[in-house]
Scaffold this motif. Structure first.
Motif, PDB file in Angstrom:
ATOM      1  N   ILE A  22      31.297  36.234  37.552  1.00 47.76           N
ATOM      2  CA  ILE A  22      32.505  35.333  37.582  1.00 47.76           C
ATOM      3  C   ILE A  22      33.954  36.189  38.138  1.00 47.76           C
ATOM      4  N   GLY A  23      34.681  35.357  38.503  1.00 52.12           N
ATOM      5  CA  GLY A  23      36.051  36.133  39.024  1.00 52.12           C
ATOM      6  C   GLY A  23      37.079  36.479  38.017  1.00 52.12           C
ATOM      7  N   GLY A  24      36.761  35.889  36.864  1.00 57.18           N
ATOM      8  CA  GLY A  24      37.959  36.109  35.755  1.00 57.18           C
ATOM      9  C   GLY A  24      37.384  36.858  34.655  1.00 57.18           C
ATOM     10  N   SER A  25      37.749  36.427  33.327  1.00 60.09           N
ATOM     11  CA  SER A  25      37.308  37.259  32.410  1.00 60.09           C
ATOM     12  C   SER A  25      36.194  36.768  31.660  1.00 60.09           C
ATOM     13  N   TYR A  50      25.980  42.183  39.931  1.00 64.18           N
ATOM     14  CA  TYR A  50      26.796  41.234  39.246  1.00 64.18           C
ATOM     15  C   TYR A  50      28.323  42.026  39.155  1.00 64.18           C
ATOM     16  N   THR A  51      29.196  40.912  38.915  1.00 55.35           N
ATOM     17  CA  THR A  51      30.531  41.307  38.938  1.00 55.35           C
ATOM     18  C   THR A  51      31.345  40.284  38.135  1.00 55.35           C
ATOM     19  N   ILE A  52      31.958  40.968  37.061  1.00 54.17           N
ATOM     20  CA  ILE A  52      32.910  40.342  36.074  1.00 54.17           C
ATOM     21  C   ILE A  52      34.214  40.733  36.787  1.00 54.17           C
ATOM     22  N   GLY A  53      35.142  39.881  37.192  1.00 51.98           N
ATOM     23  CA  GLY A  53      36.411  40.221  37.713  1.00 51.98           C
ATOM     24  C   GLY A  53      37.340  40.709  37.193  1.00 51.98           C
ATOM     25  N   ARG A  54      37.606  40.293  36.005  1.00 47.72           N
ATOM     26  CA  ARG A  54      38.700  40.901  35.007  1.00 47.72           C
ATOM     27  C   ARG A  54      38.311  41.586  33.723  1.00 47.72           C
ATOM     28  N   SER A  55      38.632  41.231  32.702  1.00 56.40           N
ATOM     29  CA  SER A  55      38.327  41.756  31.283  1.00 56.40           C
ATOM     30  C   SER A  55      36.865  41.335  30.882  1.00 56.40           C
ATOM     31  N   LEU A  56      36.041  42.352  30.201  1.00 54.97           N
ATOM     32  CA  LEU A  56      34.813  42.051  29.621  1.00 54.97           C
ATOM     33  C   LEU A  56      35.252  42.276  27.896  1.00 54.97           C
TER      34      LEU A  56
END
Length: 353
Positions: free
Chosen positions: A270-273, A288-294
């Motif tokens: 996902i590109g956001g959080s 995998y990518t998490i585009g902002r906060s986790l």
């Protein structure tokens, strides 16, 4: 009402324009084949006496209003259905579909403007238009409850306000094989679950772009003792652009057993959080990518495990990597994140919590 919405029409004579439908452009609901009629109802009408076709439907209820389909099919050719005003509304007792002509594909677009305290309940079956596949879009800031065993085979787009569901069947017939983006969440929608349920693994979840900090929310009921409910999902999650997802546990100091997600995911990008309050996430091996906060375990306990590959978190723009970071009325917990099988892990964040 002040927030009432109207459909628009194209005027091709005199001054060419697009304008909102006026009262004179509407008619009452009459059973039968009336494909050019833009129907407006203000109170509970007589139940349909036969299968009926109209162009659009606007519910301008002046009190609680129920449209009973009488076991018949109502086809809205344009697919457009608006619900206005601060009273409850319901459509029940038959089949609702869309499409311009028999067996044509269609999109049922339900725009609910009523306050969330006055939900629209749709227990009628949303179905395909014969051989034509039908999709469902819910927009507007109001609340829609889907309680029917729906059979439409198209995608579902929940893009505003609140939607309440109790089972996977409320979202139509699940695909026979995995379909990315079969369930799309956008515009800060809140999807309220009434209890424990399993979301079909072939329904790929897609989160649509949102403003920073504005999550699309899946809300799972908490409870006392062991009363917290569970969403089970063994599919995949992706996004368009900077879409963000929040799986909310609703745990408080009095409802201390959080709502949980138990997920075995084949993919997560996902590109956001991403915020998950409570539950278990097992992620297959992959990049995998998490585009902002986790944020994991903000209001409960999360166990997160990735079987291999790589994981990247954050874009370095005030992003947060949070594990058991209490937020709001959180009850806290001992959350874990097992990344020992990964080839690489990158956190490009401003804060670790």
């Amino acid at each position: 009402g002040a927030n009432a919405r109207r459909f628009a029409k194209y005027v091709d004579s005199g001054t060419i324009s697009v304008r909102a439908l006026q009262d004179a452009d509407h008619v009452g609901l009459t059973s039968g084949d009336n494909p050019t009629q833009n129907v407006r109802i203000t109170a509970t009408p007589s139940a349909l006496s036969s299968d009926t076709v109209i162009n659009s439907l606007t519910i301008d209820q002046a009190s609680a209003t129920t449209l009973a389909l009488g076991g018949n099919t109502l086809r809205i050719e344009s697919g457009g259905l608006i619900v206005n005003n601060a009273f409850n509304a319901a459509i029940s007792g038959g089949t609702l579909t869309a499409g311009t002509g028999a067996d044509q594909p269609g999109e049922l677009m339900i725009h609910v403007v009523s306050p969330t305290a006055n939900p629209t309940t749709l227990s009628a079956v949303i179905a395909d238009n014969g051989a034509g596949a039908v999709s469902l879009t819910k927009g507007g800031g109001g609340a829609l409850t889907l309680s029917g065993t729906n059979t439409y085979t198209g995608a579902t787009y929940l893009v505003g306000g609140e939607v309440t569901i109790s089972s996977d069947a409320n979202l139509g017939t699940a695909p026979g094989s995995f379909a990315a983006g079969h369930l799309q969440l956008g515009n800060g929608v809140v999807v309220n679950l009434t209890g424990s349920m399993t979301l079909n693994a072939n329904r790929g979840i897609r989160v649509l772009p949102s403003d920073p900090g504005n999550y699309n929310i899946v809300s799972i009921p908490a409870g006392t003792g062991t009363g917290g409910q569970t969403l089970t999902y063994n599919g995949a999650i992706d996004s368009v652009g900077a879409g963000s997802l929040f799986v909310r546990s609703n745990a408080t100091t009095t409802n201390t057993d959080p709502g949980k997600i138990n997920a075995n995911l084949s993919s997560l990008n996902i590109g956001g959080s991403l915020r998950v309050d409570a539950g278990t996430i097992n992620l297959a091996s992959g990049d995998y990518t998490i585009g902002r906060s986790l944020l994991l375990g903000a209001s409960g306990t999360v166990s997160f495990t990735q079987a291999g590959g790589s994981l990247k978190v954050g874009a370095g723009i005030d992003d947060v990597f949070g594990l058991a970071d209490q937020i709001g009325n959180a009850i806290g917990g001992t959350s874990t994140m097992d990344l020992s099988a990964l080839d690489s892990f990158t956190a490009n964040v401003s804060f670790f919590r």
